[in-house]
Design an enzyme around this catalytic site. Structure first.
Site, short mmCIF file in Angstrom:
data_model
loop_
_atom_site.label_atom_id
_atom_site.label_comp_id
_atom_site.label_asym_id
_atom_site.label_seq_id
_atom_site.Cartn_x
_atom_site.Cartn_y
_atom_site.Cartn_z
CB CYS A 1 -0.92 0.00 1.22
SG CYS A 1 -2.07 -1.39 1.22
CG ASP A 2 -0.60 4.46 -2.38
OD1 ASP A 2 -1.48 4.53 -1.48
OD2 ASP A 2 -0.87 4.56 -3.58
CG LEU A 3 2.77 8.09 1.48
CD1 LEU A 3 3.32 9.46 1.07
CD2 LEU A 3 3.14 7.79 2.92
#
Length: 127
Positions: free
Chosen positions: A14-16
């Site tokens: 997952c990203d930010l």
């Protein structure tokens, strides 16, 4: 669909924003293609040892609904052929509601001893 693979999103994918980074959907579809071949008795490594390399020639992905950490999902695929191209039509659905997350069309070609060609084992898999 001729093949389905159930997976689960891992935190590091997952990203930010807390959603799966777009590059990871390509990893999911590639893993599903490899597992599909193995389920049909075809080893990617064994093909390579025989001088046959299946490579991605084109990739088109449409992102519909994001996956989040911990989500379980189903990666499905169908296979069709167009000349010497093998085209994988792949969908990723969030579970348990089967909400469409990603739709991909992956066009592959086989290089046999340095030349593009068809492969009988793969031809037998085409629907």
């Amino acid at each position: 669909m001729i093949h389905e693979l159930k997976l689960k999103v891992r935190d590091y994918e997952c990203d930010l924003q807390g959603i799966v980074n777009n590059a990871n959907y390509q990893h999911y579809t590639e893993h599903a293609r490899h597992e599909f071949l193995l389920s049909r008795g075809i080893s990617f490594a064994a093909l390579h040892a025989r001088g046959i390399d299946a490579v991605v020639a084109r990739l088109n992905m449409a992102f519909k609904h994001p996956l989040h950490s911990g989500d379980e999902f189903l990666c499905t695929l169908r296979l069709k052929k167009d000349g010497i191209k093998y085209i994988f039509l792949q969908d990723i659905y969030r579970l348990p509601d089967r909400l469409l997350s990603c739709r991909a069309e992956v066009t592959t070609v086989c290089v046999v001893d340095g030349k593009m060609a068809t492969v009988p084992e793969l031809d037998q898999l085409v629907e």
